[in-house]
Design an enzyme around this catalytic site. Structure first.
Site, PDB file in Angstrom:
ATOM      1  N   GLU A 198       0.847  -1.192   0.000  1.00 24.44           N
ATOM      2  CA  GLU A 198       0.000   0.000   0.000  1.00 24.44           C
ATOM      3  C   GLU A 198       0.886   1.247   0.000  1.00 24.44           C
ATOM      4  O   GLU A 198       1.711   1.415   0.904  1.00 24.44           O
ATOM      5  CB  GLU A 198      -0.920  -0.025   1.229  1.00 24.44           C
ATOM      6  CG  GLU A 198      -1.901  -1.202   1.184  1.00 24.44           C
ATOM      7  CD  GLU A 198      -2.415  -1.641   2.559  1.00 24.44           C
ATOM      8  OE1 GLU A 198      -2.138  -0.956   3.562  1.00 24.44           O
ATOM      9  OE2 GLU A 198      -3.098  -2.686   2.617  1.00 24.44           O
ATOM     10  N   LEU A 241      -6.005  -1.827  -1.319  1.00 29.67           N
ATOM     11  CA  LEU A 241      -5.821  -1.800   0.137  1.00 29.67           C
ATOM     12  C   LEU A 241      -6.438  -3.040   0.777  1.00 29.67           C
ATOM     13  O   LEU A 241      -7.607  -3.035   1.185  1.00 29.67           O
ATOM     14  CB  LEU A 241      -6.462  -0.526   0.710  1.00 29.67           C
ATOM     15  CG  LEU A 241      -5.977  -0.087   2.086  1.00 29.67           C
ATOM     16  CD1 LEU A 241      -6.396   1.349   2.350  1.00 29.67           C
ATOM     17  CD2 LEU A 241      -6.478  -0.995   3.205  1.00 29.67           C
ATOM     18  N   ALA A 242      -5.683  -4.107   0.816  1.00 32.07           N
ATOM     19  CA  ALA A 242      -6.187  -5.363   1.373  1.00 32.07           C
ATOM     20  C   ALA A 242      -4.994  -6.259   1.690  1.00 32.07           C
ATOM     21  O   ALA A 242      -4.342  -6.768   0.787  1.00 32.07           O
ATOM     22  CB  ALA A 242      -7.133  -6.043   0.385  1.00 32.07           C
ATOM     23  N   GLU A 243      -4.724  -6.426   2.977  1.00 33.44           N
ATOM     24  CA  GLU A 243      -3.507  -7.147   3.367  1.00 33.44           C
ATOM     25  C   GLU A 243      -3.533  -8.614   2.962  1.00 33.44           C
ATOM     26  O   GLU A 243      -2.517  -9.165   2.553  1.00 33.44           O
ATOM     27  CB  GLU A 243      -3.268  -7.013   4.881  1.00 33.44           C
ATOM     28  CG  GLU A 243      -2.736  -5.645   5.311  1.00 33.44           C
ATOM     29  CD  GLU A 243      -3.819  -4.572   5.362  1.00 33.44           C
ATOM     30  OE1 GLU A 243      -5.009  -4.940   5.392  1.00 33.44           O
ATOM     31  OE2 GLU A 243      -3.487  -3.372   5.358  1.00 33.44           O
ATOM     32  N   GLN A 297       1.819  -2.296   5.746  1.00 29.62           N
ATOM     33  CA  GLN A 297       2.062  -0.891   6.097  1.00 29.62           C
ATOM     34  C   GLN A 297       2.391  -0.682   7.579  1.00 29.62           C
ATOM     35  O   GLN A 297       3.271   0.105   7.910  1.00 29.62           O
ATOM     36  CB  GLN A 297       0.857  -0.052   5.689  1.00 29.62           C
ATOM     37  CG  GLN A 297       1.162   1.408   5.597  1.00 29.62           C
ATOM     38  CD  GLN A 297       0.126   2.113   4.730  1.00 29.62           C
ATOM     39  OE1 GLN A 297      -1.066   2.067   5.012  1.00 29.62           O
ATOM     40  NE2 GLN A 297       0.574   2.744   3.670  1.00 29.62           N
ATOM     41  N   PHE A 298       1.691  -1.383   8.456  1.00 33.13           N
ATOM     42  CA  PHE A 298       2.029  -1.431   9.886  1.00 33.13           C
ATOM     43  C   PHE A 298       1.778  -2.854  10.343  1.00 33.13           C
ATOM     44  O   PHE A 298       0.795  -3.473   9.922  1.00 33.13           O
ATOM     45  CB  PHE A 298       1.171  -0.453  10.697  1.00 33.13           C
ATOM     46  CG  PHE A 298       1.503   0.989  10.421  1.00 33.13           C
ATOM     47  CD1 PHE A 298       2.525   1.623  11.120  1.00 33.13           C
ATOM     48  CD2 PHE A 298       0.815   1.700   9.459  1.00 33.13           C
ATOM     49  CE1 PHE A 298       2.848   2.950  10.849  1.00 33.13           C
ATOM     50  CE2 PHE A 298       1.140   3.024   9.183  1.00 33.13           C
ATOM     51  CZ  PHE A 298       2.159   3.650   9.888  1.00 33.13           C
ATOM     52  N   PHE A 324      -1.443  -4.575  11.354  1.00 30.47           N
ATOM     53  CA  PHE A 324      -2.418  -5.006  10.338  1.00 30.47           C
ATOM     54  C   PHE A 324      -2.212  -6.473   9.931  1.00 30.47           C
ATOM     55  O   PHE A 324      -2.905  -6.979   9.057  1.00 30.47           O
ATOM     56  CB  PHE A 324      -2.331  -4.136   9.066  1.00 30.47           C
ATOM     57  CG  PHE A 324      -2.385  -2.641   9.289  1.00 30.47           C
ATOM     58  CD1 PHE A 324      -2.747  -2.099  10.519  1.00 30.47           C
ATOM     59  CD2 PHE A 324      -2.067  -1.760   8.258  1.00 30.47           C
ATOM     60  CE1 PHE A 324      -2.784  -0.710  10.725  1.00 30.47           C
ATOM     61  CE2 PHE A 324      -2.101  -0.381   8.443  1.00 30.47           C
ATOM     62  CZ  PHE A 324      -2.458   0.142   9.684  1.00 30.47           C
ATOM     63  N   HIS A 363      -0.743  -0.217  15.508  1.00 30.88           N
ATOM     64  CA  HIS A 363       0.383   0.141  14.657  1.00 30.88           C
ATOM     65  C   HIS A 363       1.695  -0.304  15.308  1.00 30.88           C
ATOM     66  O   HIS A 363       2.613  -0.717  14.623  1.00 30.88           O
ATOM     67  CB  HIS A 363       0.461   1.660  14.445  1.00 30.88           C
ATOM     68  CG  HIS A 363      -0.556   2.208  13.495  1.00 30.88           C
ATOM     69  ND1 HIS A 363      -1.900   2.111  13.691  1.00 30.88           N
ATOM     70  CD2 HIS A 363      -0.406   2.873  12.316  1.00 30.88           C
ATOM     71  CE1 HIS A 363      -2.551   2.692  12.691  1.00 30.88           C
ATOM     72  NE2 HIS A 363      -1.660   3.157  11.832  1.00 30.88           N
TER      73      HIS A 363
END
Lengths: 325, 369
Positions: free
Chosen positions: A29, A58-60, A82-83, A86, A129
């Site tokens: 992302e 946007l979908a882990e 991203q973090f 997630f 996060h």
């Protein structure tokens, strides 16, 4: 040599491996044009093209599945989550799928994926996060888990992770991203996964730690030195698999040890290290092996995090208990 | 607040979309061609081969169920009723294509080149069952519903990047279409125009949960619209319709036009798996009877017999061949050495870490006794 922050060293490692191997793909992302929310992929899309450095929806879980599928077609995916908070969205792809790919296909397929992800407390993030979730990853057979504590280590370890033929979870402590610079070789080099680094030699106590706690432990060791205690500090660097040789050699020398981690106390890496010492070197010990950890709550809202997180003072206090036992 | 007329009507928009998804059919349940224009360009031999594979697979299902009951097979998810959805969709593929199955999709990977003996080893819980031969691009049957969808998006993107003229096809069921991974998979593949084919075998029940409880959507095919990809609703008991829909999806995929979602309306005659599911708890005899009238083998047999391409002799040949090969495959499976924990330790990682090395010695000792 060039002076680099950890984030610069990470970008440098990615660039190095993208140049070395055209099968290395970087995606996630906002990693493309934007260069990632921490700028870890800064400039890479411009240099290597949108074909090799690209944004995903946007979908882990989709990112994890994409990585598995690309690996099956011979690529070396380096996705970014991203973090790391997630990661729960992608747990199946990580623990359920890529960790098992070699095993469940009878050795035919593998998942040489390196998942990079920021984590770690002290930077006042929103919820989910900063959490230290490395213990969850380390419990999953099939994965390797790496947590660098310095720019130089970050580059060498990340290059090794990308070259590794099994999935590697590469966790980058947010507080260390820009906290200091150090000399980092501009040429390529690797640091073997599964090898700890003795950051500081000593004879009275071993502090075994990793990530941001390496720096708290080094501060503690200096303070203890002034009081006449010679303290060894070991940076695990890879927490799965552990570098048992280095840990045990140190404990056999100092006869006293503490384990320091930013994560909560329950289960986790520190517990594993204590158990390994118990299995292998209990008769060398002059005192119980104690742990310095955060409390067994979920990661606190940001106003409380500085108290919640372990620090050098906590390390000193626990170290003294063991030294004075 | 009152809405100004004709500015928008969200309900009408939805209804308009849903009404577009009519079931595509070529052969009706009596084996009559109802859609001559859509007839595929298959030779007589190919039509016979498709029938042969369906008959073979029906026998394989019957034998697998009885072998399971005798304790000679382990995990097994029955396939009868789904032959058109499974075999005819696979029939549209090329050898280089990837097949990414769910656990009921063992027939497709067998017809793609997984030896039958390995399918039996998989059922028995032997890891060698999952090690498909080189050049056979299949993954082991997926257990986590939906996980195969996101992986297929990745494989398909890889195929596209490599410039290959191949596709990745994956299968799930009506239940699977509720998973997050279902949406993520079709959406990722769509966003990258990746050559993927996503099949939903809507066999009406996810174990016991009926299709209507999965979604308010009138069809599953319409979910494609949300990802901006084509979706098609197919009579999943009609092998010709399933073949044409899949072939069309494949052609578009290799032409760079991206993925397709195919919903096949079908029915599983048997239980969910052989591990204690009792379909009488959630299905009626009337429903079973209604669907059995639509049987894919019955209608295709009728169609082929009318063309003089099939008869009892051919049917028996297929049945005998299946029985013979099943017998041989079971023998191969029986003769395969039991797997060892140490075998598995060797393939956990590329290089064994210290902890496994230590444990390896312990298990070697344990297994030598």
């Amino acid at each position: 040599m060039a002076q680099m922050t950890m984030i610069q060293a990470i970008t440098d490692a990615l660039r190095t491996e993208m140049k070395n191997d055209e099968n290395v793909l970087v995606f996630g992302e906002d990693v493309g044009l934007n260069g990632g929310v921490f700028r870890a992929t800064e400039g890479l899309q411009k240099e290597f093209g949108e074909d090799r450095v690209f944004d995903t929806p946007l979908a882990e879980s989709g990112i994890g599945g994409l990585a598995i599928g690309l690996a099956l077609e011979g690529y070396r995916p380096v996705p970014e989550i991203q973090f790391f908070g997630f990661v729960f969205e992608v747990m199946d792809s990580v623990s359920g799928q890529m960790a098992r790919m070699r095993y469940r296909s009878g050795g035919k397929y593998s998942s040489p994926v390196t998942i990079r992800s920021p984590f770690g407390g002290g930077v006042h993030t929103p919820e989910l996060h900063a959490d230290s979730l490395e213990g969850l990853m380390a419990q999953q057979p099939g994965l390797k888990v790496v947590i660098p504590s310095t720019p130089k280590d970050a580059k060498g370890l990340l290059i090794s992770a990308i070259r590794d033929n099994d999935p590697v979870i590469f966790l980058e402590h947010m507080k260390l991203y820009r906290s200091f610079r150090e000399d980092v070789p501009e040429e390529e080099y690797t640091i073997e996964l599964g090898k700890a680094d003795v950051k500081r030699e000593g004879t009275d106590l071993s502090i075994i730690t990793y990530g941001a706690m390496v720096h708290e432990s080094l501060k503690a060791a200096e303070a203890l030195e002034k009081e006449g205690h010679s303290v060894e500090v070991i940076d695990l660097r890879t927490i799965q698999p552990l570098d048992i040789e280095t840990i045990i050699a140190s404990v056999e020398k100092t006869n006293r040890a503490i384990v320091v981690q930013e994560a909560q106390k329950q289960a986790g890496i520190a517990s594993s290290v204590v158990a390994e010492i118990n299995d292998r070197a209990i008769l060398s010990l002059e005192a119980p092996v104690l742990r310095v950890t955060a409390a067994d709550t979920v990661f606190p809202f940001s106003q409380a995090e500085s108290v919640w997180l372990p620090n050098a003072k906590d390390v000193i206090a626990t170290a003294k208990k063991v030294l004075e036992f | 607040m009152a809405k100004k007329t004709a500015q928008f009507d969200a309900v009408k928009t939805l209804e308009k979309i849903e009404d577009q998804f009519e079931m595509f059919q070529i052969l009706d349940q009596d084996g009559n061609i109802v859609n001559e224009d859509a007839m595929p360009d298959l030779s007589d031999e190919e039509l016979q081969e498709l029938m042969h594979r369906m008959v073979y697979t029906r026998i394989l299902d019957q034998r697998s169920i009885s072998l399971n009951r005798q304790g000679r097979l382990g995990f097994y998810a029955p396939t009868a009723g789904q032959e058109a959805s499974q075999i005819a969709s696979h029939f549209a593929l090329e050898q280089e294509d990837w097949v990414v199955p769910g656990y009921r999709d063992v027939p497709q990977i067998i017809w793609h080149g997984l030896p039958l003996s390995q399918a039996f080893l998989f059922s028995r819980g032997h890891y060698l069952g999952n090690k498909s031969p080189e050049g056979v691009n299949v993954l082991p049957p997926q257990i986590i519903i939906g996980a195969q969808y996101v992986q297929t998006a990745g494989i398909a993107l890889g195929l596209k990047r490599r410039g290959k003229s191949s596709v990745a096809i994956t299968y799930t069921g009506d239940g699977g279409s509720s998973q997050g991974d279902f949406y993520e998979g079709i959406n990722f593949a769509g966003a990258y125009s990746a050559p993927a084919i996503f099949v939903v075998q809507n066999n009406q029940f996810a174990i016991s949960t009926p299709r209507d409880k999965q979604t308010k959507g009138k069809t599953i095919a319409q979910k494609a619209v949300s990802a901006g990809i084509p979706g098609i609703l197919v009579d999943g008991m009609d092998p010709l319709a399933v073949y044409v829909a899949t072939k069309d999806a494949r052609d578009r995929a290799v032409n760079g036009e991206g993925p397709t979602l195919i919903e096949t309306l079908c029915y599983r005659y048997g239980p969910h798996t052989m591990a204690g599911d009792d379909p009488t708890r959630y299905r009626t005899d009337e429903m079973d009877t209604e669907w059995e009238k639509r049987d894919p083998l019955v209608r295709f047999r009728k169609f082929l017999e009318d063309k003089n391409l099939w008869n009892e002799e051919r049917e028996n040949e297929s049945i005998e061949q299946a029985k013979e090969e099943i017998k041989e495959a079971i023998k191969v499976a029986d003769d395969t050495a039991k797997q060892k924990v140490t075998d598995l330790m060797e393939i956990m990682y590329d290089e064994m870490p210290f902890n496994l090395k230590e444990q390896y010695e312990i298990y070697k000792e344990k297994e030598s006794k």
